[in-house]
Design an enzyme around this catalytic site. Sequence first.
Site, PDB file in Angstrom:
ATOM      1  N   LYS A  57       8.629  -7.940  47.441  1.00  0.00           N
ATOM      2  CA  LYS A  57       9.554  -8.461  46.440  1.00  0.00           C
ATOM      3  C   LYS A  57       9.974  -7.261  45.597  1.00  0.00           C
ATOM      4  O   LYS A  57       9.495  -7.060  44.478  1.00  0.00           O
ATOM      5  CB  LYS A  57       8.898  -9.519  45.561  1.00  0.00           C
TER       6      LYS A  57
ATOM      7  N   ASP B  52      21.724   0.943  41.746  1.00  0.00           N
ATOM      8  CA  ASP B  52      22.251   2.257  41.391  1.00  0.00           C
ATOM      9  C   ASP B  52      21.158   3.318  41.511  1.00  0.00           C
ATOM     10  O   ASP B  52      20.388   3.300  42.470  1.00  0.00           O
ATOM     11  CB  ASP B  52      22.896   2.219  40.005  1.00  0.00           C
TER      12      ASP B  52
ATOM     13  N   HIS C 188       1.339 -17.700  41.049  1.00  0.00           N
ATOM     14  CA  HIS C 188       1.716 -16.779  42.109  1.00  0.00           C
ATOM     15  C   HIS C 188       1.706 -15.334  41.635  1.00  0.00           C
ATOM     16  O   HIS C 188       2.013 -14.423  42.389  1.00  0.00           O
ATOM     17  CB  HIS C 188       3.112 -17.163  42.636  1.00  0.00           C
TER      18      HIS C 188
ATOM     19  N   LYS D  89       0.467 -11.609  40.546  1.00  0.00           N
ATOM     20  CA  LYS D  89      -0.555 -10.665  40.997  1.00  0.00           C
ATOM     21  C   LYS D  89      -0.657  -9.564  39.952  1.00  0.00           C
ATOM     22  O   LYS D  89       0.150  -8.631  39.914  1.00  0.00           O
ATOM     23  CB  LYS D  89      -0.225 -10.058  42.355  1.00  0.00           C
TER      24      LYS D  89
ATOM     25  N   ASP E 225      -9.249  -2.164  31.174  1.00  0.00           N
ATOM     26  CA  ASP E 225      -9.484  -1.512  29.881  1.00  0.00           C
ATOM     27  C   ASP E 225      -8.246  -1.445  29.000  1.00  0.00           C
ATOM     28  O   ASP E 225      -8.213  -0.660  28.042  1.00  0.00           O
ATOM     29  CB  ASP E 225     -10.056  -0.103  30.079  1.00  0.00           C
TER      30      ASP E 225
ATOM     31  N   HIS F 218       6.516  -9.105  53.220  1.00  0.00           N
ATOM     32  CA  HIS F 218       6.054  -9.901  52.086  1.00  0.00           C
ATOM     33  C   HIS F 218       6.513  -9.302  50.766  1.00  0.00           C
ATOM     34  O   HIS F 218       6.172  -9.788  49.692  1.00  0.00           O
ATOM     35  CB  HIS F 218       4.518 -10.005  52.114  1.00  0.00           C
TER      36      HIS F 218
END
Length: 399
Positions: free
Chosen positions: A289, A294, A113, A115, A120, A287
């Site tokens: 996350k 603080d 899952h 991404k 380089d 979608h």
Amino acid sequence: MRFQWKEGNQAELLINGSQYFPHVFEAIRSARREILIETFIIFDDEVGQALKDALLEAAARQVRIEVTVDGYGTADLSSEYIEELADAGVHMHVYDPKPRLFGVRTNLFRRLHRKIVVVDGEVAYISGINFGWDHLPDKYLMGKQDYGVCVRGPVVEDIRRAARALLMEHQAVQGLPTTLVGTPPVGQAVMRLAIRDNHLHRTDIEDHYLQAIRTAKSRLLIANAYFFPSYRIWRELRNASRRGVEVTLILQGRPDMPWARMFSSSLYSYLLKDGIRIYEYKEHPLHGKIAIADEEWATVGSSNLDPLSLSLNLEANLFIRDASLNREIYDHLIGLIESSCHRITPEAANKGRWWRAPLMFVSYHFLRHSPISVGWRPGHAPRLETLTSKERVSKDEPQ
């Protein structure tokens, strides 16, 4: 492979595919030596075609390219798509490919899952954004609201190490250098990469969340697509609110999957009792996350706060200490609340609760414990399969 905090980094927040895709594609077109990509999904659509075109340009310059997709999440890529990339020298790998059973995908658990994009060894991207049209909310009503970061500095080496380790673990490649280039300090941000796997890093991402929640003094702001947290996170969020921290959750109000809101909403009454503010984002499917604590701490990545992400999937999040990025995320999320969110009241949360409460109780405890039993099963050992120009993610494989 446990990563440490690294100083001297620079982070740029990228909101939605409209910012993320052009940024990533430009980096790919500028690549000179190596491109490493991990993603849950590539669709053969306008975004997938743009990705392919950028990769073909890089391959024509003899750039080494390793692309890894998930066998469950990746859509039906045509043989032409696979063959065009493979014939150009792009190495494409599928994580845990398995045939369908009566047309149903059987490899639901332990998904890749993450991404990740690394170019380089100098610039890297961590996000929750897949390569598909459904991450373009500016263009499509059901386009998803999501986030990524582009980073430079010493932390890029750790992100590359994580991507390389997956390929080497499954013996998918040879001759991939341990270190590509040096990554000198370029900014003031302190960052730490955390991955979640089913071996040595089962709770790394969750532990970072818990540490931030436990030490928060003034505010916690979490925007998460699939919110069905562990007992520990649930307890610490309530404890934080009880000691005076302003705890705010932004969750799905227009879900891409109806069950996502059903599970999250089953917790609303309990969270609201302790003063936690809950907002549902209504304009598009959420979608994201992403979270801040603080005035300095932030995280962006692929991990939801649900049983699949916290207990089964391979995930990657960046944890960042950077006051300017924290403020940028805070301003954006507050703007989202003011323009596109509906606040959940105790009355709304309790509506129909007399008949839903027993079902909620059973569902929560079952789903929180089920990943443990799944994780004990010895028969499912995920593998990485490299596609050649004569192979594809076919109709009898998971799409």
